[in-house]
Design an enzyme around this catalytic site. Structure first.
Site, PDB file in Angstrom:
ATOM      1  N   MET A  30      37.330  35.262  40.438  1.00  0.00           N
ATOM      2  CA  MET A  30      36.825  33.890  40.355  1.00  0.00           C
ATOM      3  C   MET A  30      35.471  33.774  41.059  1.00  0.00           C
ATOM      4  SD  MET A  30      40.094  31.413  40.302  1.00  0.00           S
ATOM      5  CE  MET A  30      40.395  31.367  42.057  1.00  0.00           C
ATOM      6  N   GLY A  31      34.830  34.916  41.291  1.00  0.00           N
ATOM      7  CA  GLY A  31      33.483  34.887  41.860  1.00  0.00           C
ATOM      8  C   GLY A  31      33.467  34.638  43.356  1.00  0.00           C
ATOM      9  N   LEU A  33      31.835  36.563  45.309  1.00  0.00           N
ATOM     10  CA  LEU A  33      32.297  37.938  45.524  1.00  0.00           C
ATOM     11  C   LEU A  33      32.054  38.420  46.945  1.00  0.00           C
ATOM     12  CD1 LEU A  33      31.136  39.591  42.170  1.00  0.00           C
ATOM     13  CD2 LEU A  33      33.345  38.532  42.730  1.00  0.00           C
ATOM     14  N   HIS A  34      32.957  39.272  47.393  1.00  0.00           N
ATOM     15  CA  HIS A  34      32.865  39.882  48.726  1.00  0.00           C
ATOM     16  C   HIS A  34      33.288  41.348  48.608  1.00  0.00           C
ATOM     17  CE1 HIS A  34      37.186  39.360  48.649  1.00  0.00           C
ATOM     18  NE2 HIS A  34      37.035  38.063  48.464  1.00  0.00           N
ATOM     19  N   HIS A  37      36.444  42.277  46.558  1.00  0.00           N
ATOM     20  CA  HIS A  37      36.249  42.390  45.112  1.00  0.00           C
ATOM     21  C   HIS A  37      35.579  43.723  44.768  1.00  0.00           C
ATOM     22  CE1 HIS A  37      36.096  37.792  45.407  1.00  0.00           C
ATOM     23  NE2 HIS A  37      37.088  38.004  44.576  1.00  0.00           N
ATOM     24  N   GLY A 149      44.152  42.959  43.500  1.00  0.00           N
ATOM     25  CA  GLY A 149      44.194  43.165  44.945  1.00  0.00           C
ATOM     26  C   GLY A 149      45.573  42.876  45.520  1.00  0.00           C
ATOM     27  N   GLN A 150      45.997  43.739  46.444  1.00  0.00           N
ATOM     28  CA  GLN A 150      47.274  43.507  47.148  1.00  0.00           C
ATOM     29  C   GLN A 150      47.222  42.278  48.036  1.00  0.00           C
ATOM     30  OE1 GLN A 150      48.287  47.143  49.252  1.00  0.00           O
ATOM     31  NE2 GLN A 150      48.414  48.239  47.305  1.00  0.00           N
ATOM     32  N   LYS A 151      46.020  41.815  48.321  1.00  0.00           N
ATOM     33  CA  LYS A 151      45.846  40.576  49.085  1.00  0.00           C
ATOM     34  C   LYS A 151      46.694  39.463  48.465  1.00  0.00           C
ATOM     35  CE  LYS A 151      43.339  36.968  50.822  1.00  0.00           C
ATOM     36  NZ  LYS A 151      43.666  35.971  49.869  1.00  0.00           N
ATOM     37  N   SER A 188      37.247  34.524  49.173  1.00  0.00           N
ATOM     38  CA  SER A 188      36.151  33.610  48.839  1.00  0.00           C
ATOM     39  C   SER A 188      36.264  32.320  49.652  1.00  0.00           C
ATOM     40  CB  SER A 188      36.189  33.285  47.347  1.00  0.00           C
ATOM     41  OG  SER A 188      36.178  34.474  46.605  1.00  0.00           O
TER      42      SER A 188
HETATM   43  P1  AMP Z   1      39.872  36.056  43.315  1.00  0.00           P
HETATM   44  O1  AMP Z   1      38.420  36.045  42.995  1.00  0.00           O
HETATM   45  O2  AMP Z   1      40.203  35.512  44.659  1.00  0.00           O
HETATM   46  O3  AMP Z   1      40.724  35.495  42.196  1.00  0.00           O
HETATM   47  O4  AMP Z   1      40.278  37.576  43.413  1.00  0.00           O
HETATM   48  C1  AMP Z   1      40.029  38.480  42.369  1.00  0.00           C
HETATM   49  C2  AMP Z   1      40.747  39.771  42.662  1.00  0.00           C
HETATM   50  O5  AMP Z   1      40.270  40.323  43.884  1.00  0.00           O
HETATM   51  C3  AMP Z   1      42.269  39.577  42.827  1.00  0.00           C
HETATM   52  O6  AMP Z   1      42.951  40.656  42.209  1.00  0.00           O
HETATM   53  C4  AMP Z   1      42.423  39.581  44.318  1.00  0.00           C
HETATM   54  O7  AMP Z   1      43.703  40.000  44.748  1.00  0.00           O
HETATM   55  C5  AMP Z   1      41.361  40.592  44.729  1.00  0.00           C
HETATM   56  N1  AMP Z   1      40.997  40.383  46.135  1.00  0.00           N
HETATM   57  C6  AMP Z   1      40.651  39.215  46.721  1.00  0.00           C
HETATM   58  N2  AMP Z   1      40.427  39.402  48.035  1.00  0.00           N
HETATM   59  C7  AMP Z   1      40.648  40.720  48.275  1.00  0.00           C
HETATM   60  C8  AMP Z   1      40.587  41.544  49.447  1.00  0.00           C
HETATM   61  N3  AMP Z   1      40.264  41.044  50.634  1.00  0.00           N
HETATM   62  N4  AMP Z   1      40.870  42.851  49.324  1.00  0.00           N
HETATM   63  C9  AMP Z   1      41.205  43.376  48.107  1.00  0.00           C
HETATM   64  N5  AMP Z   1      41.280  42.666  46.968  1.00  0.00           N
HETATM   65  C10 AMP Z   1      41.010  41.349  47.052  1.00  0.00           C
END
Ligand code: AMP
Length: 280
Positions: A30-31, A33-34, A37, A149-151, A188
């Site tokens: 969802m952008g 980004l860090h 991601h 991500g396992q997060k 994010s």
């Molecule tokens: P999001 O943009 O938050 O929807 O995340 C996109 C993908 O990145 C998802 O599969 C999340 O689980 C993964 N993700 C988010 N934060 C982390 C993190 N700190 N470490 C590893 N993967 C992450």
């Protein structure tokens, strides 16, 4: 890096790549980004595959209108990060492209027990929205591998179930959580923390580590209560502090050394809701 905004354009590009025998590895986001991601992208880059990232702030997975409205959007920076990291293709669709016939879920996904616990219980409808958008993105990108991500531990379980029940031909890979030096899981939403909120946010991870390290030494209920009190004392509003079977997310009243376990926490600090987990 190629950037596509329409289904038609990305489909034409990916079809040509597939016709040449290229594998496709997909990282939906969802952008904002860090490094978390980017670690998914790096995992995807281990394959000899074309890497495709998507950025789409999916309205159907937000059960809170303010959270959706305030979700950080940093597209220009994201493009620069992905270009620097060597991503091959970015899909940047509009809502119309992802939901051409509207956002209503026509037939709800049967997510079973997973939808009734933890995030499922606290965020009604959230996983329906997640399953819906990821299925649509998978139908567009048609990747061989999907990186998650396992997060978002429960999200991985939900999407594994969705992929199984829809019999989608994609292999799921889950990637360990990337953390800040104080243990805070990168997210994010962390961008929205004030300095003082940020200074205590690492406490969630400390609680998870204490649940992990006291395994077999004290009943879980005692540690759970300590964590709850500590979080509240520092200004958090915990939704849950739970222990569960890692494969099924069946909640456990106490440690069960015969099973692989995961500790999971969700807590608000101010209006920002943070989640994290640790496999024991
Ligand atoms: P999001 O943009 O938050 O929807 O995340 C996109 C993908 O990145 C998802 O599969 C999340 O689980 C993964 N993700 C988010 N934060 C982390 C993190 N700190 N470490 C590893 N993967 C992450």
């Amino acid at each position: 890096m190629f950037i596509f905004k329409t289904v038609k354009d990305i489909t034409a590009h990916l079809e040509a790549q597939r016709a040449q025998g290229r594998l496709i590895a997909f990282v939906p986001t969802m952008g904002a980004l860090h490094k978390g991601h980017l670690s998914l992208l790096q995992a995807a880059q281990q394959l000899p595959a074309l890497t495709v990232c998507s950025i789409f702030v999916n309205p159907t997975q937000f059960n809170n209108a303010t959270d959706l409205e305030k979700y950080p959007r940093t597209t220009e920076q994201d493009i620069a990060l992905l270009t620097g990291a060597g991503c091959d293709v970015l899909f940047l669709p509009t809502e119309q492209e992802v939901y051409p016939d509207g956002k209503a879920v026509k037939e709800p996904y049967d997510l079973g027990y997973l939808e009734t616990v933890l995030e499922g219980a606290y965020r009604p409808g959230h996983f329906q929205g997640v399953a819906q958008v990821v299925e649509r993105l998978l139908q567009i990108v048609k990747p061989h591998k999907l990186y998650l991500g396992q997060k978002d531990f429960q999200q991985v379980a939900v999407l594994r179930r969705m992929i199984d029940t829809r019999q989608l031909a994609v292999q799921l890979e889950s990637v360990p959580t990337t953390r800040e030096p104080d243990g805070l899981a990168m997210s994010s939403r962390n961008r929205r923390l004030t300095e003082s909120q940020r200074s205590v946010a690492g406490l969630i991870y400390q609680c998870l580590v204490s649940i992990q390290s006291k395994k077999g030494m004290q009943p879980f209920a005692v540690i759970q209560k300590e964590c709850r009190e500590l979080l509240i004392h520092k200004g958090f509003r915990p939704d849950y502090i739970e222990l569960a079977v890692a494969d099924t997310l069946e909640l456990l009243p106490d440690y069960d050394p015969s099973r692989k376990m995961v500790a999971l926490i969700a807590a608000y600090i101010g209006e920002i809701r943070l989640i994290d987990n640790l496999v024991l």
